[in-house]
Design an enzyme around this catalytic site. Structure first.
Site, short mmCIF file in Angstrom:
data_model
loop_
_atom_site.label_atom_id
_atom_site.label_comp_id
_atom_site.label_asym_id
_atom_site.label_seq_id
_atom_site.Cartn_x
_atom_site.Cartn_y
_atom_site.Cartn_z
N HIS A 71 -0.68 0.62 7.10
CA HIS A 71 -1.27 1.46 6.05
C HIS A 71 -0.17 2.38 5.53
O HIS A 71 0.82 1.91 4.99
CB HIS A 71 -2.46 2.22 6.65
CG HIS A 71 -3.44 2.71 5.65
ND1 HIS A 71 -4.72 3.11 6.00
CD2 HIS A 71 -3.36 2.92 4.31
CE1 HIS A 71 -5.38 3.51 4.92
NE2 HIS A 71 -4.56 3.42 3.89
N GLU B 193 0.80 -1.23 0.00
CA GLU B 193 0.00 0.00 0.00
C GLU B 193 0.83 1.27 0.00
O GLU B 193 0.48 2.24 -0.64
CB GLU B 193 -0.95 -0.01 1.20
CG GLU B 193 -2.18 0.88 1.03
CD GLU B 193 -1.93 2.35 1.26
OE1 GLU B 193 -2.68 3.19 0.71
OE2 GLU B 193 -0.97 2.70 1.99
N ASP B 194 1.95 1.27 0.71
CA ASP B 194 2.78 2.46 0.73
C ASP B 194 4.25 2.07 0.67
O ASP B 194 4.65 0.99 1.14
CB ASP B 194 2.51 3.31 1.97
CG ASP B 194 2.90 4.77 1.77
OD1 ASP B 194 3.27 5.14 0.64
OD2 ASP B 194 2.83 5.54 2.74
N HIS C 148 -3.82 -0.20 11.91
CA HIS C 148 -5.25 -0.32 12.21
C HIS C 148 -5.53 -1.62 12.96
O HIS C 148 -6.19 -2.51 12.43
CB HIS C 148 -6.08 -0.25 10.93
CG HIS C 148 -5.91 1.00 10.14
ND1 HIS C 148 -6.30 2.23 10.62
CD2 HIS C 148 -5.38 1.22 8.92
CE1 HIS C 148 -6.03 3.16 9.71
NE2 HIS C 148 -5.46 2.57 8.68
N ASP D 40 -3.95 8.66 -4.74
CA ASP D 40 -3.71 7.96 -3.48
C ASP D 40 -2.44 8.51 -2.84
O ASP D 40 -2.36 9.69 -2.51
CB ASP D 40 -3.64 6.45 -3.73
CG ASP D 40 -3.97 5.63 -2.50
OD1 ASP D 40 -3.48 5.96 -1.40
OD2 ASP D 40 -4.72 4.63 -2.61
N ASN D 41 -1.40 7.71 -2.70
CA ASN D 41 -0.18 8.16 -2.01
C ASN D 41 0.70 9.01 -2.91
O ASN D 41 0.76 8.82 -4.13
CB ASN D 41 0.60 6.95 -1.50
CG ASN D 41 -0.09 6.29 -0.33
OD1 ASN D 41 -0.54 6.96 0.60
ND2 ASN D 41 -0.19 4.97 -0.37
N ASN E 237 -4.86 7.71 7.53
CA ASN E 237 -4.54 7.06 6.26
C ASN E 237 -3.05 7.09 5.98
O ASN E 237 -2.42 6.06 5.77
CB ASN E 237 -5.32 7.74 5.13
CG ASN E 237 -5.13 7.08 3.78
OD1 ASN E 237 -4.03 7.03 3.25
ND2 ASN E 237 -6.22 6.56 3.23
N ASP E 238 -2.47 8.29 5.99
CA ASP E 238 -1.06 8.42 5.65
C ASP E 238 -0.38 9.39 6.61
O ASP E 238 -1.05 10.10 7.39
CB ASP E 238 -0.91 8.90 4.20
CG ASP E 238 0.49 8.66 3.64
OD1 ASP E 238 1.25 7.85 4.25
OD2 ASP E 238 0.84 9.26 2.61
N ASN F 222 -5.87 11.85 1.77
CA ASN F 222 -5.23 10.54 1.63
C ASN F 222 -3.72 10.68 1.75
O ASN F 222 -3.21 10.87 2.83
CB ASN F 222 -5.66 9.92 0.30
CG ASN F 222 -5.42 8.43 0.21
OD1 ASN F 222 -4.28 7.99 0.29
ND2 ASN F 222 -6.48 7.65 0.07
N ILE G 185 3.16 4.85 5.50
CA ILE G 185 4.44 4.82 6.22
C ILE G 185 5.26 6.06 5.86
O ILE G 185 5.04 6.69 4.83
CB ILE G 185 5.26 3.55 5.93
CG1 ILE G 185 5.61 3.46 4.44
CG2 ILE G 185 4.52 2.31 6.39
CD1 ILE G 185 6.53 2.29 4.10
#
Length: 354
Positions: free
Chosen positions: A114, A53-54, A133, A268-269, A167-168, A223, A116
């Site tokens: 999630h 995800e990240d 989470h 998103d990221n 989220n981030d 986000n 980082i």
């Protein structure tokens, strides 16, 4: 008269619901299809099967990858498997992903990583901040990276009433950071209503041991977050508003809005090229497909590069796009000396040499 009033009220309610549904579909880009944009020298990364995800890359080329996110409403390929943090050394000719060992005493069973962010202190100590989470709550876990041992030592867990749906994160020091809350509510049904009604109650929070405060608000869903190489500006992605906000950072850690760059995709990221200042973004061309996740019509992937975002005419380049046949649900793209890592919410990860 009473019946006419009832019919009128039903009609008004139906019209409002239809308008909200149309707006909701537009925020999800529900009708968009993506044209393929291929890169010649790419391969799927072995060992990463349940998301990436990240990704955050140190100045020396060591890349941290979060994997195994379980997020309400989104698919997980391994719902009972704890999350992981992988490391790749992008200086190697054929880099591979290695799972980092986490120190004893940390609750690995509920680890659900999630966003980082890394921070390198003056003494070269590397800190890794991880949004977690556990049991669908939100915490920020602080680790110290031990390179010789390929391990993470857990230092502390951060919880706060303002960090409700994180989220981030972007680290500002060894124990301070900015974080995005992607929703106001934490209950899944209320989260869905928040999205459906188009409430702009998402925000950005600054955290330090001495002070915690909201520093930006009014997002549909804040986000990805990151910082410019000169550390003067904070960039915030609003995934449902399809844009990137540029915020000026002040000495008291408050943020003020500078500009907004509108895009045609769910952003998103955000990752920053430290040499050029370019912003690399993992994007979802069609958010409806991400939520539905039909195996016959999987969520697509898209990577954008933004050059000169502070100028009057930033340059936006579509670097990579796939219809889901190779990579599904791209959430991040990070660059290091011509080597590109592309991660996903729940799927595989891609390594490319540009």
């Amino acid at each position: 008269m009473g019946k006419l009033l009832a019919v009128a009220l039903v009609g008004i309610a139906a019209a409002l619901a239809a308008e909200r549904l149309l707006a909701f579909r537009n925020r999800l880009n529900a009708s968009r299809e993506v044209a393929p944009v291929t890169l010649p020298n790419c391969r799927l990364i072995k060992g990463i099967e349940t998301g990436s995800e990240d990704i955050d890359i140190l100045p020396n080329g060591l890349a941290f990858i979060s994997s195994g996110l379980k997020y309400p409403g989104l698919k997980s390929l391994a719902p009972d498997k704890p999350g992981e943090i992988f490391l790749m050394d992008l200086n190697e000719d054929n880099p591979r992903a290695v799972e980092l060992r986490i120190s004893r005493g940390f609750d690995l069973a509920s680890f659900n990583p999630h966003g980082i962010s890394t921070y390198v202190d003056k003494d070269d100590t590397v800190y890794l901040f991880v949004v977690n989470h556990p049991h669908q709550k939100s915490t920020v876990e602080l680790f110290k990276f031990i390179e010789d041992d390929s391990s993470l030592v857990h230092l502390k867990t951060v919880r706060h009433d303002l960090l409700t749906s994180v989220n981030d994160i972007v680290a500002m020091g060894p124990d301070s950071f900015y974080a995005t809350n992607d929703h106001y509510f934490t209950d899944f049904i209320l989260m869905f209503l928040e999205m459906f009604l188009g409430l702009t109650w998402s925000n950005v929070v600054y955290y330090s041991p001495k002070e915690v405060k909201e520093v930006a608000a009014g997002f549909y869903s804040a986000n990805g977050i990151n910082i410019s190489p000169d550390r003067k500006y904070i960039y915030v992605a609003d995934v449902f508003d399809h844009n990137v906000h540029v915020m000026e950072k002040h000495a008291n850690w408050n943020l003020t809005h500078v500009k907004t760059l509108q895009l045609d995709t769910l952003v998103d990221n955000l990752s920053i090229d430290p040499l050029t200042g370019d912003i690399w973004i993992g994007c979802h061309p069609n958010g409806m497909k991400l939520f539905y996740n039909d195996p016959e019509n999987p969520p697509a992937s898209e990577v954008l590069r933004i050059q000169n975002i502070l100028s009057e005419e930033p340059v936006v380049t579509n670097v990579y796009a796939d219809n889901g046949s190779v990579l599904q649900g791209t959430s991040v793209a990070s660059i290091y000396k011509g080597k590109l890592l592309i991660g996903t919410v729940f799927h595989r990860a891609l390594y490319c040499e540009l």
